[in-house]
Design a protein around this motif. Sequence first.
Motif, PDB file in Angstrom:
ATOM      1  N   ASP A 134       0.867  -1.162   0.000  1.00 42.96           N
ATOM      2  CA  ASP A 134       0.000   0.000   0.000  1.00 42.96           C
ATOM      3  C   ASP A 134       0.920   1.232   0.000  1.00 42.96           C
ATOM      4  OD1 ASP A 134      -2.275   1.676   0.418  1.00 42.96           O
ATOM      5  OD2 ASP A 134      -1.783   1.725   2.560  1.00 42.96           O
TER       6      ASP A 134
ATOM      7  N   CYS B 216      -0.409  -1.759  -4.521  1.00 46.16           N
ATOM      8  CA  CYS B 216      -1.863  -1.836  -4.549  1.00 46.16           C
ATOM      9  C   CYS B 216      -2.378  -0.755  -3.610  1.00 46.16           C
ATOM     10  CB  CYS B 216      -2.314  -3.222  -4.100  1.00 46.16           C
ATOM     11  SG  CYS B 216      -4.086  -3.423  -4.195  1.00 46.16           S
ATOM     12  N   SER B 217      -2.893   0.338  -4.193  1.00 50.48           N
ATOM     13  CA  SER B 217      -3.219   1.501  -3.364  1.00 50.48           C
ATOM     14  C   SER B 217      -4.443   2.218  -3.904  1.00 50.48           C
ATOM     15  CB  SER B 217      -2.012   2.449  -3.368  1.00 50.48           C
ATOM     16  OG  SER B 217      -2.398   3.715  -2.873  1.00 50.48           O
ATOM     17  N   LYS B 218      -5.250   2.738  -2.981  1.00 51.42           N
ATOM     18  CA  LYS B 218      -6.386   3.554  -3.394  1.00 51.42           C
ATOM     19  C   LYS B 218      -5.913   4.999  -3.486  1.00 51.42           C
ATOM     20  CE  LYS B 218     -10.001   0.442  -2.158  1.00 51.42           C
ATOM     21  NZ  LYS B 218     -10.753  -0.210  -1.099  1.00 51.42           N
TER      22      LYS B 218
ATOM     23  N   SER C 267     -11.538  -3.136  -5.457  1.00 52.37           N
ATOM     24  CA  SER C 267     -11.249  -3.959  -4.277  1.00 52.37           C
ATOM     25  C   SER C 267      -9.810  -4.455  -4.356  1.00 52.37           C
ATOM     26  CB  SER C 267     -12.216  -5.148  -4.254  1.00 52.37           C
ATOM     27  OG  SER C 267     -11.571  -6.269  -3.688  1.00 52.37           O
ATOM     28  N   LYS C 268      -9.107  -4.399  -3.228  1.00 53.75           N
ATOM     29  CA  LYS C 268      -7.713  -4.839  -3.226  1.00 53.75           C
ATOM     30  C   LYS C 268      -7.600  -6.339  -3.485  1.00 53.75           C
ATOM     31  CE  LYS C 268      -5.707  -0.952  -0.975  1.00 53.75           C
ATOM     32  NZ  LYS C 268      -4.548  -0.395  -0.287  1.00 53.75           N
TER      33      LYS C 268
ATOM     34  N   ASP D  96      -0.303  -3.434   4.411  1.00 58.03           N
ATOM     35  CA  ASP D  96      -1.228  -2.309   4.371  1.00 58.03           C
ATOM     36  C   ASP D  96      -1.462  -1.849   5.804  1.00 58.03           C
ATOM     37  OD1 ASP D  96      -3.590  -0.637   4.112  1.00 58.03           O
ATOM     38  OD2 ASP D  96      -3.880  -1.563   2.156  1.00 58.03           O
TER      39      ASP D  96
ATOM     40  N   ASN E 121      -4.007  -0.261   6.846  1.00 56.10           N
ATOM     41  CA  ASN E 121      -5.443  -0.214   7.145  1.00 56.10           C
ATOM     42  C   ASN E 121      -5.969  -1.612   7.502  1.00 56.10           C
ATOM     43  OD1 ASN E 121      -8.222  -0.137   7.030  1.00 56.10           O
ATOM     44  ND2 ASN E 121      -8.258   1.394   5.390  1.00 56.10           N
TER      45      ASN E 121
ATOM     46  N   SER F 254      -8.897  -2.793   7.891  1.00 56.50           N
ATOM     47  CA  SER F 254     -10.048  -3.333   7.161  1.00 56.50           C
ATOM     48  C   SER F 254      -9.625  -3.827   5.781  1.00 56.50           C
ATOM     49  CB  SER F 254     -11.164  -2.296   7.063  1.00 56.50           C
ATOM     50  OG  SER F 254     -10.717  -1.189   6.330  1.00 56.50           O
ATOM     51  N   GLU F 255      -8.619  -3.170   5.172  1.00 54.32           N
ATOM     52  CA  GLU F 255      -8.092  -3.686   3.898  1.00 54.32           C
ATOM     53  C   GLU F 255      -7.408  -5.035   4.117  1.00 54.32           C
ATOM     54  OE1 GLU F 255      -8.843  -2.501   1.174  1.00 54.32           O
ATOM     55  OE2 GLU F 255      -8.983  -0.319   1.214  1.00 54.32           O
ATOM     56  N   ARG F 256      -6.668  -5.133   5.224  1.00 54.33           N
ATOM     57  CA  ARG F 256      -5.986  -6.402   5.503  1.00 54.33           C
ATOM     58  C   ARG F 256      -7.010  -7.510   5.707  1.00 54.33           C
ATOM     59  NH1 ARG F 256      -2.662  -3.282   9.254  1.00 54.33           N
ATOM     60  NH2 ARG F 256      -3.568  -4.363  11.035  1.00 54.33           N
TER      61      ARG F 256
ATOM     62  N   LEU G  94     -10.044  -7.671   4.533  1.00 52.30           N
ATOM     63  CA  LEU G  94     -10.679  -8.001   3.256  1.00 52.30           C
ATOM     64  C   LEU G  94      -9.814  -8.976   2.458  1.00 52.30           C
ATOM     65  CD1 LEU G  94     -12.905  -6.490   1.006  1.00 52.30           C
ATOM     66  CD2 LEU G  94     -10.657  -6.190  -0.004  1.00 52.30           C
TER      67      LEU G  94
END
Lengths: 76, 532
Positions: free
Chosen positions: B181, B230-232, B264-265, B287, B289, B291-293, B295
């Motif tokens: 991330d 992989c990043s938003k 979505s990651k 990452d 975050n 919640s990303e982890r 997911l």
Amino acid sequence: MNKLKDRIIAVLQKVFELEQIDENASQQTIEKWDSLAHLNLIVALEEEFDISFEPEEIAEMISVQMIINFIDNHLK
Amino acid sequence: MRLSIHYFVFRNTTIERFFQNISATFSGYEDISVVNEQAERYVWFYLSPVAENTLIAGKIRYYADLARMAVEKTPPDRMFIAFTMMDIYSVQSTVSDRTVVSAICEYNAALYALEAVHANVKVIDITRFLNNYKTEDLIDWRYYFISQMGLNPRLSGAFGEWFESRIRAIEMKRKKCLVLDLDNTLWGGVLGEDGISGVALGGDYSGKAFLLFQQQILELSREGVILAVCSKNNIEDVRKMWSEHPDTVLREEHFAALRINWHSKADNIREMAEELNIGLDSFVFLDDNPSERELVKRFLPAVAVPDFPAQAYMLPVFFKQTVEQYFSIYALTGEDKTKTEQYKANAQRANAQRSFTDMDEYLRWLEMELTIADVSEFTLARAAQMTQKTNQFNLTTRRYDDAGLRSKLASGSRIFTLSVCDKFGDSGITGLCIVDLAEETALIDSLLLSCRILGKHIEDAFFNYILNQLKKQDIQTVKALYVPTAKNMQVKDFYDRQGFQKITGDDDCTVYTMDRSLHDFEVKPYFKILEI
């Protein structure tokens, strides 16, 4: 007292990988209870009850009854 | 750990408990007279002895001699793992007294000297484990006196895990790709909100911590770990950051794949796995975050997702743990060092492919050169590594270490290696075939190709060349096996396509045969084959 016994028997079951362990069991009746397994058992009991046995006690803790007695003493 | 591997442990104290998670038998104390010949691997685990000072040094020198003799006594084709020694307990009444310290240094030097001479000896530095503990916790004297335990029994669980990670490193099993991330992972702050001048990277804390983290990651990529993002974020912002921020270490050219978008990651990582042709179980995802982890953990359980630290000052510890757990390897091969370049060249090839309508035209245009050679001292480590790491194009998925391949050679097998060079670069050794020979019959024990070179009929050219070589060697019959795994479905029909006949087959293994007196195979004209 019964709760203590159950916890101790659960530790023995785990160390010796046996499903059934009688409260009268001892080094005589459990084949896997050799000197190496004995140390693994003592370490597991020390971790379970957060206590530390004296070498003299370790040498005598060779039956479920004796183990219950010594641990009961430590916890008093 | 594979339970099937049996170890024999040379030891001088009671340490059975420390090897409970592997199948092992043990020598007597300080005893090398009896060696279990059935063991597949040997472990040398001698702890510094407890005795009066004048005796310790002499005893340690004697241990070094024992280690030399033990190596001589064990079969040279089996791995011999030797642990170094550390001073666990000695009394120093004279501060300048270096007797014990120098004896331990000499002992460790003797082990490294054995490693230099014997290819099967691998030395593991035990201080990397014991330094995690206070000196007084290393021995529990009750257990030492009751049963001669040279290490505190409470360390056995952690030791078992550490030993397994060292074994994985020696077996060359490591993850392949690190997915990163960006915001609050490679720099502090959020690029889209704080702007290039607002994010923390370089300068004082916390930027200093992120800078070191980037430098360490770049070094990891030079050692063969593939990096991906992989990043938003907005890709324009990120590109601007990479080109304009004065302290950024990691830039676009260091990444083999980018997914900078709002998808979505989990989908992004799945796509990257396809693009890079790497299994999901070879990915590690970092990452900040949670919640990303979560997911990624939920949708892609094969991906390793370590917990990222909340404070930037914990990054050095986190990096060390991550590397030791997922990316450590005993020694690097030449291929490791250029891996990101190779994967990027592959992506370029994939892009070039689109402008050709005829596949043959594209393959001609690539100007491929296949170099096929018998395995040598220089390529053996890479060959063993390939058997460990190749899952998809692998007909039998048999794993070998250096020693395993050496014993194959000793029993008369031929091991062919393949490397491929084209317009975009040199793939290094990316194909391997092990052929067992018995009079006029050959058995294809292993056939595997790295996914990086698939999709160009290279497998056909490589295999046909080998069949022709076997014919030249007067081989009449070639037998081959397909052993299905969860990952090698794509080669299910490989031998059928090569013109082999199925003899027997069940769910575990299909056996094929081919009469080799019939004809030579033609290798497609767009391949140039170089023999060594």
